[in-house]
Design an enzyme around this catalytic site. Sequence first.
Site, short mmCIF file in Angstrom:
data_model
loop_
_atom_site.label_atom_id
_atom_site.label_comp_id
_atom_site.label_asym_id
_atom_site.label_seq_id
_atom_site.Cartn_x
_atom_site.Cartn_y
_atom_site.Cartn_z
N GLY A 1 0.85 -1.20 0.00
CA GLY A 1 0.00 0.00 0.00
C GLY A 1 0.88 1.23 0.00
O GLY A 1 2.09 1.13 -0.09
N PHE B 1 1.52 2.82 2.43
CA PHE B 1 2.32 2.79 3.67
C PHE B 1 3.65 2.07 3.45
O PHE B 1 4.63 2.32 4.11
CB PHE B 1 1.55 2.08 4.78
N GLY B 2 3.67 1.09 2.54
CA GLY B 2 4.89 0.30 2.33
C GLY B 2 4.51 -1.13 1.97
O GLY B 2 3.52 -1.37 1.29
N VAL C 1 4.09 -5.35 3.25
CA VAL C 1 3.97 -6.30 4.36
C VAL C 1 4.37 -7.68 3.84
O VAL C 1 3.88 -8.11 2.79
CB VAL C 1 2.54 -6.35 4.91
N LYS D 1 5.99 -5.32 8.56
CA LYS D 1 5.64 -4.20 7.71
C LYS D 1 6.87 -3.31 7.59
O LYS D 1 7.46 -2.91 8.58
CB LYS D 1 4.48 -3.38 8.29
N ASP E 1 -9.03 3.73 14.04
CA ASP E 1 -9.06 3.35 12.63
C ASP E 1 -9.65 1.94 12.46
O ASP E 1 -9.12 1.11 11.71
CB ASP E 1 -7.66 3.44 12.01
N ASP F 1 -3.18 -3.05 13.26
CA ASP F 1 -2.78 -1.72 12.80
C ASP F 1 -3.06 -0.65 13.87
O ASP F 1 -4.08 0.05 13.82
CB ASP F 1 -3.47 -1.34 11.50
C1 LIG Z 1 -1.75 -6.46 4.65
N1 LIG Z 1 -1.66 -7.50 5.68
C2 LIG Z 1 -1.96 -8.81 5.49
C3 LIG Z 1 -1.75 -9.49 6.70
C4 LIG Z 1 -1.90 -10.96 6.86
C5 LIG Z 1 -3.34 -11.35 6.92
O1 LIG Z 1 -3.42 -12.75 6.72
C6 LIG Z 1 -1.30 -8.57 7.65
C7 LIG Z 1 -0.94 -8.61 9.02
C8 LIG Z 1 -0.54 -7.43 9.66
C9 LIG Z 1 -0.45 -6.19 8.96
C10 LIG Z 1 0.04 -4.97 9.59
C11 LIG Z 1 -0.78 -3.84 9.66
C12 LIG Z 1 -0.32 -2.64 10.24
C13 LIG Z 1 0.96 -2.58 10.80
C14 LIG Z 1 1.79 -3.68 10.72
C15 LIG Z 1 1.33 -4.86 10.11
CL1 LIG Z 1 2.42 -6.18 10.03
C16 LIG Z 1 -0.82 -6.15 7.62
C17 LIG Z 1 -1.24 -7.32 6.98
C18 LIG Z 1 -0.25 -7.80 11.04
O2 LIG Z 1 0.10 -7.05 11.96
N2 LIG Z 1 -0.47 -9.13 11.18
C19 LIG Z 1 -0.88 -9.66 10.02
O3 LIG Z 1 -1.16 -10.86 9.87
#
Ligand SMILES: Cn1cc(CCO)c2c3c(c(-c4ccccc4Cl)cc21)C(=O)NC3=O
Length: 319
Positions: free
Chosen positions: A20, A22-23, A25, A40, A173, A208
């Site tokens: 995204g 944001f960067g 993942v 992330k 959020d 998040d």
């Molecule tokens: C796009 N996306 C897909 C996933 C996996 C879903 O099966 C995901 C995760 C996270 C995050 C996330 C959100 C916000 C900050 C840091 C992280 Cl690692 C984003 C994720 C997170 O913190 N843990 C996740 O599984």
Amino acid sequence: ESNISRYNVEFIELGVIGRGEFGLVTRCVNKLDGCVYALKRSLRPVAGSAAERAALTEQRQFALVTRCVNKLDGCVYALKRSLRPVAGSAAERAALTEVYAHAVLGKHAHVVRYYSAWAEDDHMIIQNEYCSGGSLQQMMEKGPLPESELLLLMAHVADGLAYIHSLQLVHMDVKPGNIFVCSREGEPAADSDDDEYAANTHIYKIGDLGHVTCVSSPRVEEGDCRYLTREIIQEDLAHLTKSDIFAFGLTLFEAAGGGPLPKNGPAWQSIRDGILPELPNVSREFYQLLTKMIDPDPNQRPSASRLRKHPLLHPAGSK
Ligand SMILES: Cn1cc(CCO)c2c3c(c(-c4ccccc4Cl)cc21)C(=O)NC3=O
């Protein structure tokens, strides 16, 4: 600059799971403990920017003070681990967050767990619990959730919000893209033709934490406008916990097949007047509860702790 990166030294990247503005993942195995994590990697925010505040907030929530046993004397101590102070005004905001973080020990079953964060070659990296079931957003794209699943989602996320709110913090959020799904460990993941909603195989967790702030905060980073309350836009920050409830109400509305939500205009306004479009396949009681959650008056919306005790979530006679 050192090209030895902790990311490459400590982790094996398995694949990209999100991308995204944001960067990036990725799903990674930690070489030391062999566990899979979500990492992330975002561009290092400019010092003093809102992006930096979000990154700092995210890192500092729920992770600053840990309870540890000293192997030598067997006693339990509180250990504070803090990032090197960032110059400029973010430092004093971080100090405030630090005060709240002191009140926070341990982790919660319905909040995505934070493990570590660090900076390397102009990037910030945060290491969180990996939820293998995707996000609620991805789940919704396969079709509306049956009411039994909506009630499970409501119970889990209300539990996570009650925990966050009990610590004088607010998420700010809440939306389908920030709710992640874990499959109950040990149970066979339902294969595609199985009715995957049978025997509630899903655990929902709030993720998040980049917008988290304290209930008495004079400044909030607004979340996604589709889930935003009118009072936040009017800078009335007196009921921040009820803004999380409002956003969760619209999240459930979407998961029930009511989306997509308007970003502005008359349709946006009419929802903020408390008028929720009809939902074909949910019970009258469930629909009325969603309407309460988006009431224009924040005081009329149920608190997270009341929500998790709602009779709809505990049918008579269940354990
Ligand atoms: C796009 N996306 C897909 C996933 C996996 C879903 O099966 C995901 C995760 C996270 C995050 C996330 C959100 C916000 C900050 C840091 C992280 Cl690692 C984003 C994720 C997170 O913190 N843990 C996740 O599984």
